[in-house]
Structure formats: structure tokens, C-alpha cells
Scaffold this motif. Structure first.
Motif, PDB file in Angstrom:
ATOM      1  N   HIS A   1       0.964  -1.261  -0.043  1.00 41.27           N
ATOM      2  CA  HIS A   1      -0.054  -0.125   0.047  1.00 41.27           C
ATOM      3  C   HIS A   1       0.812   1.241  -0.016  1.00 41.27           C
ATOM      4  CE1 HIS A   1      -4.275  -0.952  -0.009  1.00 41.27           C
ATOM      5  NE2 HIS A   1      -3.885  -2.127   0.707  1.00 41.27           N
ATOM      6  N   ARG A   2       1.968   1.139   0.804  1.00 47.01           N
ATOM      7  CA  ARG A   2       2.734   2.441   0.753  1.00 47.01           C
ATOM      8  C   ARG A   2       3.231   2.769  -0.576  1.00 47.01           C
ATOM      9  NH1 ARG A   2       2.140   3.916   5.678  1.00 47.01           N
ATOM     10  NH2 ARG A   2       2.143   2.524   7.550  1.00 47.01           N
ATOM     11  N   ILE A   3       3.823   1.692  -1.128  1.00 51.12           N
ATOM     12  CA  ILE A   3       4.511   1.706  -2.501  1.00 51.12           C
ATOM     13  C   ILE A   3       3.178   2.177  -3.513  1.00 51.12           C
ATOM     14  CG2 ILE A   3       5.468   0.354  -4.518  1.00 51.12           C
ATOM     15  CD1 ILE A   3       6.859  -1.056  -2.208  1.00 51.12           C
ATOM     16  N   ALA A   4       2.044   1.697  -3.457  1.00 56.13           N
ATOM     17  CA  ALA A   4       1.176   2.194  -4.704  1.00 56.13           C
ATOM     18  C   ALA A   4       0.667   3.331  -4.175  1.00 56.13           C
ATOM     19  CB  ALA A   4      -0.041   1.313  -4.140  1.00 56.13           C
ATOM     20  N   ARG A   5       0.627   3.973  -2.949  1.00 52.51           N
ATOM     21  CA  ARG A   5       0.594   5.394  -2.713  1.00 52.51           C
ATOM     22  C   ARG A   5       1.564   6.230  -3.335  1.00 52.51           C
ATOM     23  NH1 ARG A   5      -3.665   6.049   0.967  1.00 52.51           N
ATOM     24  NH2 ARG A   5      -4.221   4.150   1.666  1.00 52.51           N
TER      25      ARG A   5
ATOM     26  N   VAL B   1       1.325  11.177 -15.321  1.00 52.31           N
ATOM     27  CA  VAL B   1       0.622  10.635 -16.456  1.00 52.31           C
ATOM     28  C   VAL B   1       0.087   9.258 -16.080  1.00 52.31           C
ATOM     29  CG1 VAL B   1       0.329   9.921 -18.935  1.00 52.31           C
ATOM     30  CG2 VAL B   1       1.732  12.003 -18.351  1.00 52.31           C
ATOM     31  N   VAL B   2       0.818   8.212 -15.825  1.00 51.42           N
ATOM     32  CA  VAL B   2       0.341   6.883 -15.583  1.00 51.42           C
ATOM     33  C   VAL B   2       0.388   6.556 -14.014  1.00 51.42           C
ATOM     34  CG1 VAL B   2       1.421   6.156 -17.454  1.00 51.42           C
ATOM     35  CG2 VAL B   2       2.929   6.036 -15.593  1.00 51.42           C
ATOM     36  N   GLY B   3       0.592   7.493 -13.102  1.00 48.51           N
ATOM     37  CA  GLY B   3       0.700   7.406 -11.739  1.00 48.51           C
ATOM     38  C   GLY B   3      -0.629   6.836 -11.182  1.00 48.51           C
ATOM     39  N   PRO B   4      -1.698   7.566 -11.602  1.00 45.81           N
ATOM     40  CA  PRO B   4      -3.259   7.101 -10.918  1.00 45.81           C
ATOM     41  C   PRO B   4      -3.443   5.795 -11.394  1.00 45.81           C
ATOM     42  CG  PRO B   4      -3.136   9.524 -11.709  1.00 45.81           C
ATOM     43  CD  PRO B   4      -1.789   8.842 -12.219  1.00 45.81           C
TER      44      PRO B   4
ATOM     45  N   ILE C   1      -4.271   0.088 -10.327  1.00 48.24           N
ATOM     46  CA  ILE C   1      -3.887  -1.333 -10.532  1.00 48.24           C
ATOM     47  C   ILE C   1      -3.205  -2.050  -9.090  1.00 48.24           C
ATOM     48  CG2 ILE C   1      -2.257  -2.727 -11.790  1.00 48.24           C
ATOM     49  CD1 ILE C   1      -2.909  -0.922 -14.036  1.00 48.24           C
ATOM     50  N   GLY C   2      -2.353  -1.279  -8.495  1.00 56.18           N
ATOM     51  CA  GLY C   2      -1.830  -1.845  -7.313  1.00 56.18           C
ATOM     52  C   GLY C   2      -2.639  -2.206  -6.186  1.00 56.18           C
ATOM     53  N   LEU C   3      -3.552  -1.125  -5.885  1.00 61.98           N
ATOM     54  CA  LEU C   3      -4.549  -1.541  -4.951  1.00 61.98           C
ATOM     55  C   LEU C   3      -5.422  -2.503  -5.316  1.00 61.98           C
ATOM     56  CD1 LEU C   3      -5.894   2.038  -3.840  1.00 61.98           C
ATOM     57  CD2 LEU C   3      -4.514   0.653  -2.659  1.00 61.98           C
ATOM     58  N   PHE C   4      -6.002  -2.456  -6.545  1.00 58.39           N
ATOM     59  CA  PHE C   4      -6.830  -3.701  -7.157  1.00 58.39           C
ATOM     60  C   PHE C   4      -6.076  -5.029  -6.621  1.00 58.39           C
ATOM     61  CE2 PHE C   4      -7.735  -6.816 -10.106  1.00 58.39           C
ATOM     62  CZ  PHE C   4      -9.348  -6.966  -9.830  1.00 58.39           C
ATOM     63  N   THR C   5      -4.552  -5.120  -7.149  1.00 62.62           N
ATOM     64  CA  THR C   5      -3.851  -6.320  -6.889  1.00 62.62           C
ATOM     65  C   THR C   5      -3.680  -6.862  -5.517  1.00 62.62           C
ATOM     66  OG1 THR C   5      -2.588  -5.821  -8.995  1.00 62.62           O
ATOM     67  CG2 THR C   5      -1.551  -7.385  -7.444  1.00 62.62           C
ATOM     68  N   LEU C   6      -3.582  -5.801  -4.620  1.00 65.51           N
ATOM     69  CA  LEU C   6      -3.378  -6.008  -3.184  1.00 65.51           C
ATOM     70  C   LEU C   6      -4.871  -6.556  -2.570  1.00 65.51           C
ATOM     71  CD1 LEU C   6      -1.316  -3.165  -2.112  1.00 65.51           C
ATOM     72  CD2 LEU C   6      -0.544  -5.418  -1.698  1.00 65.51           C
ATOM     73  N   GLU C   7      -5.840  -6.037  -3.094  1.00 61.42           N
ATOM     74  CA  GLU C   7      -7.212  -6.546  -2.550  1.00 61.42           C
ATOM     75  C   GLU C   7      -7.443  -7.775  -3.159  1.00 61.42           C
ATOM     76  OE1 GLU C   7     -10.018  -3.685  -4.097  1.00 61.42           O
ATOM     77  OE2 GLU C   7      -9.075  -2.036  -3.020  1.00 61.42           O
ATOM     78  N   MET C   8      -6.926  -8.400  -4.157  1.00 61.63           N
ATOM     79  CA  MET C   8      -7.246  -9.752  -4.691  1.00 61.63           C
ATOM     80  C   MET C   8      -6.344 -10.711  -4.092  1.00 61.63           C
ATOM     81  SD  MET C   8      -9.680  -9.341  -6.952  1.00 61.63           S
ATOM     82  CE  MET C   8      -9.724 -10.895  -7.341  1.00 61.63           C
ATOM     83  N   VAL C   9      -4.823 -10.212  -3.686  1.00 62.12           N
ATOM     84  CA  VAL C   9      -4.106 -11.231  -3.049  1.00 62.12           C
ATOM     85  C   VAL C   9      -4.472 -11.414  -1.702  1.00 62.12           C
ATOM     86  CG1 VAL C   9      -1.691 -11.381  -2.281  1.00 62.12           C
ATOM     87  CG2 VAL C   9      -2.194 -10.597  -4.672  1.00 62.12           C
ATOM     88  N   TYR C  10      -4.817 -10.215  -0.816  1.00 63.43           N
ATOM     89  CA  TYR C  10      -5.043 -10.484   0.608  1.00 63.43           C
ATOM     90  C   TYR C  10      -6.471 -10.314   1.002  1.00 63.43           C
ATOM     91  CZ  TYR C  10      -0.009  -9.586   0.679  1.00 63.43           C
ATOM     92  OH  TYR C  10       1.384  -9.894   0.606  1.00 63.43           O
ATOM     93  N   SER C  11      -7.566 -10.497   0.061  1.00 58.91           N
ATOM     94  CA  SER C  11      -8.768 -10.150   0.388  1.00 58.91           C
ATOM     95  C   SER C  11      -8.872  -9.075   1.451  1.00 58.91           C
ATOM     96  CB  SER C  11      -9.467 -11.526   0.898  1.00 58.91           C
ATOM     97  OG  SER C  11      -9.295 -12.351  -0.242  1.00 58.91           O
TER      98      SER C  11
ATOM     99  N   GLU D   1      -8.900  -4.540   2.173  1.00 66.12           N
ATOM    100  CA  GLU D   1      -8.816  -3.222   1.190  1.00 66.12           C
ATOM    101  C   GLU D   1      -8.574  -2.025   2.298  1.00 66.12           C
ATOM    102  OE1 GLU D   1     -11.985  -0.174  -0.705  1.00 66.12           O
ATOM    103  OE2 GLU D   1     -12.708  -2.324  -0.233  1.00 66.12           O
ATOM    104  N   ILE D   2      -7.668  -1.259   1.905  1.00 67.56           N
ATOM    105  CA  ILE D   2      -7.468   0.141   2.560  1.00 67.56           C
ATOM    106  C   ILE D   2      -7.633   0.887   1.486  1.00 67.56           C
ATOM    107  CG2 ILE D   2      -5.572   1.463   3.286  1.00 67.56           C
ATOM    108  CD1 ILE D   2      -3.890  -0.734   4.589  1.00 67.56           C
ATOM    109  N   GLY D   3      -8.499   2.040   1.597  1.00 71.46           N
ATOM    110  CA  GLY D   3      -9.290   2.621   0.890  1.00 71.46           C
ATOM    111  C   GLY D   3      -8.191   3.894   0.358  1.00 71.46           C
ATOM    112  N   ALA D   4      -8.364   4.328  -0.857  1.00 65.89           N
ATOM    113  CA  ALA D   4      -7.396   5.194  -1.526  1.00 65.89           C
ATOM    114  C   ALA D   4      -7.256   6.510  -0.876  1.00 65.89           C
ATOM    115  CB  ALA D   4      -7.955   5.447  -3.078  1.00 65.89           C
ATOM    116  N   THR D   5      -8.282   7.173  -0.134  1.00 62.54           N
ATOM    117  CA  THR D   5      -8.070   8.137   0.629  1.00 62.54           C
ATOM    118  C   THR D   5      -8.017   7.964   2.309  1.00 62.54           C
ATOM    119  OG1 THR D   5     -10.248   8.551   1.025  1.00 62.54           O
ATOM    120  CG2 THR D   5      -9.485   9.483  -1.034  1.00 62.54           C
ATOM    121  N   ALA D   6      -7.690   6.827   2.446  1.00 63.34           N
ATOM    122  CA  ALA D   6      -7.660   6.504   4.015  1.00 63.34           C
ATOM    123  C   ALA D   6      -5.989   7.018   4.419  1.00 63.34           C
ATOM    124  CB  ALA D   6      -7.667   5.018   4.359  1.00 63.34           C
ATOM    125  N   GLU D   7      -6.128   7.640   5.493  1.00 63.38           N
ATOM    126  CA  GLU D   7      -4.689   8.020   5.900  1.00 63.38           C
ATOM    127  C   GLU D   7      -4.002   7.089   7.001  1.00 63.38           C
ATOM    128  OE1 GLU D   7      -4.468  12.234   7.405  1.00 63.38           O
ATOM    129  OE2 GLU D   7      -6.014  12.601   6.015  1.00 63.38           O
TER     130      GLU D   7
END
Length: 189
Positions: free
Chosen positions: A53-57, A64-67, A72-82, A84-90
């Protein structure tokens, strides 16, 4: 109780990861450092979940390609670990998640530094129209299966017991136990 935390977005990736390594070393009663990382953390799913998550953030900052890489990084983490840490969670440094399965930390939730979160924990809204999210203070412990919802603050050093449903503030160093949770104040010395 203050419902604000220091923003992790201002801290460097190196500092956040160093805090994560330090908390894992503390729990393992080892000396933190890269040797510890190489021996103990490379195969720990909880550490890798938080690190991912820290790397994806940080990928979000790539022009250009960052977002897209971030999503993609968040989706991959969600699939692997079942989980979720929201995109705007601190998320503060030193987050200790030993078993990163079934965890949901919703968008807008705030988790301070040195927090322990066990499996199947939810930090979320009370209803879909609500915009208020939980704030978890420094050094708090959130037990397995706990649900924290709405505009609540969990004080520094507080403990939320396993399977507790927390609907109100928990003062610093207090305990929240039960469903719905009852608050047990900190003992005076």
C-alpha cells in the motif's frame, strides 16, 4: 479527544517503512534493520500488505501513468489479501497487521502511528450517505473481527476487543468490549 492524526502523506516512504520495520521488530523482540527485514519480513504477509500500500500510494505521484498504476496496485493487493485500505484512508507509520485478511479500512478513515489491527476488522461508515469515518489514535489495538463505524475516535493506547461493535468514542487507554461495545475506562494508578 482530538479526531485528527498526523498525515502520513507528508512523510517519506523511507520513514514510514522504517517505522513499520521497527514495530515488527518490537513485536518479534528483535533489532530492527535490513537484516531483520531480509530474515523475518520478506515472507510476512502483513508486512508485505502494508508495504504494498505504501508503494502504491507513492506510484500516484508518477506523472501521467501514476493514477492508473496506483489503482492497479490497490486492486492487486485487494485480490491477493482479500483486504482493502481505501485510496483516501490516512495510514500512519508503524502499522502492525500480522494477519492481513478480511480487513476493510474505508476511504477517509485515519489510522495513526503504532497501531495494531488484527484480521477481519472493519473501519467504515454507518450508512452509505454518511461521510464521517473512524479515527484511530497512536498505539491503539483493534482486535480480530472488530467493527468501528461512524464519526468516532479511538484514543491513543486504547484497546478494542475482538468482535466489538464500536459506535462511540473510546477515550485514551480505555477498552471497548462487546456488541455494542461498552467502554471500560483506563485504571488510575
Amino acid at each position: 479527544m482530538s479526531k485528527t492524526t498526523g498525515s502520513a502523506t507528508e512523510q517519506s516512504l523511507r520513514r514510514l517503512v522504517a517505522q513499520d520495520v521497527a514495530i515488527w521488530a518490537h513485536h518479534a523482540s528483535k533489532t530492527p534493520g535490513w537484516r531483520f527485514y531480509a530474515r523475518h519480513l520478506m515472507l510476512r504477509p502483513g508486512f508485505n500488505f502494508v508495504l504494498g500500500h505504501r508503494i502504491a500510494r507513492r506510484l500516484r505521484r508518477v506523472p501521467v501513468v501514476g493514477p492508473a498504476l496506483f489503482r492497479i496496485g490497490l486492486f492487486t493487493l485487494e485480490m491477493v489479501y482479500s483486504s482493502e485500505i481505501g485510496a483516501t484512508a490516512e495510514i500512519g507509520g508503524g502499522l502492525y497487521i500480522p494477519h492481513p485478511f478480511g480487513i476493510v479500512i474505508g476511504n477517509g478513515a485515519k489510522v495513526a502511528k503504532g497501531v495494531t489491527i488484527l484480521q477481519n476488522v472493519t473501519l467504515g461508515r454507518r450508512n452509505p450517505a454518511d461521510t464521517q469515518m473512524p479515527v484511530v489514535g497512536d498505539g491503539a489495538f483493534v482486535g480480530a473481527g472488530a467493527v468501528l463505524v461512524g464519526d468516532i475516535g479511538i484514543g491513543a493506547g486504547a484497546t478494542v476487543a475482538a468482535n466489538a461493535l464500536v459506535l462511540e468514542d473510546v477515550p485514551a487507554n480505555a477498552r471497548a468490549i462487546g456488541n455494542p461495545a461498552r467502554i471500560i475506562p483506563a485504571r488510575s494508578a
